[in-house]
Design an enzyme around this catalytic site. Sequence first.
Site, PDB file in Angstrom:
ATOM      1  N   TYR A 150     -12.598  10.718   3.053  1.00  0.00           N
ATOM      2  CA  TYR A 150     -13.282   9.697   2.267  1.00  0.00           C
ATOM      3  C   TYR A 150     -13.556   8.406   3.047  1.00  0.00           C
ATOM      4  CZ  TYR A 150     -13.142  13.011  -1.401  1.00  0.00           C
ATOM      5  OH  TYR A 150     -13.379  14.141  -2.135  1.00  0.00           O
ATOM      6  N   HIS A 190       0.821  -1.219   0.000  1.00  0.00           N
ATOM      7  CA  HIS A 190       0.000   0.000   0.000  1.00  0.00           C
ATOM      8  C   HIS A 190       0.855   1.270   0.000  1.00  0.00           C
ATOM      9  CE1 HIS A 190      -3.913  -2.088   1.551  1.00  0.00           C
ATOM     10  NE2 HIS A 190      -3.328  -2.730   0.553  1.00  0.00           N
TER      11      HIS A 190
END
Length: 366
Positions: free
Chosen positions: A247, A143
């Site tokens: 988000y 990631h």
Amino acid sequence: MKNLRSGLLLATVLLSSSLQAMDYKVSTYTEGLDHPWSMAFLPDGRMLVTERVGRLRIIEADGSLREAPVGGVPEAFVSSQAGLMEVALDPDFASNQQIYLSYAYGDRGANNTRLARARLVDGALQDLTVIFSALPAKAGTSHYGGRIAFLPDKTLLLTLGDGFDYREEAQNAANHLGKIVRLNRDGSVPVNNPVINQPDAAPEIYSLGHRNVQGIVYDSQLNRLYSTEHGPKGGDELNMLEPGKNYGWPLATFGVDYNGAQISPYTELPGYEPPLLHWTPSVAPSSLTVYNGSKFEQWRGDLFVSTLAERSVRRIRMKGSMLAGEEVLFEELDERIRDVRGGPDGALYLLTDSSDGRVLKVLPAE
């Protein structure tokens, strides 16, 4: 904004992947690449392609791969998902020859994403400067985000990941994990960044609450910024980005953990931005572009999302500013697609993610 998002969601339905092979043809433009990750088109017809293993390659205008890699590339930490990632041209490349590279730095015990810029001169990089290093350095090899986009004011956005084992940090505005950052092209912080005056917030932050953003594109026709990010088991997202917005990851998600455990009971929460689209089960969205080429008139203005798990490209149809459906393209290739771009010649180009990776060129069938 909520009404707009609701309208977009309601307008989006998955259409049949019935676009026949006769409507386009796919050919191998270049082969012999080792896990290619990103491509950029040079003004003279050549192409730059990164290989995750740490090499930057030049593809000549005829599609042939230059044998010698570009010299002067910074050393990347290469392991699992870590390595050399994006290559992007400066908006003023024609006059300054500047390019940008994102890559993993550090080692297995302490690493993160870094951004450097340099001048491309005679097949080598000169005046290499590291302009940003994501912090904190963390353990693991997953990631990193790594995609780059430029805004109309020529500031740049760099996508970052949450480091996989550090997902709660995506909500911590004091660091860069699970964020998108906005920088001036020399790496300094724009004075109008959205959280620059918030106490204890990392001033580079543009948006937060992300998992692993590997697609970002600015649509100049609509003046909108879109991103795609990997969910865990399901919950991949397409988002419309706005400065300072959160988000939701991992507080609100459509995904579940890889062991089946619930990450959050919420798919939406007040104060957090819901996705325009989510994909469950996961398609693993790896890049994002807007097609504005001349070869496929019916594709103009549409979003294209390359995928790894689904081994496809998702075409997201646009009707004005509304999402109007999806098509699944190129499944017949049975390839993990790492990057999708519209070329200056109007063709659509794909990168296949393998140890014998290729650049594929898509044109209308004759």
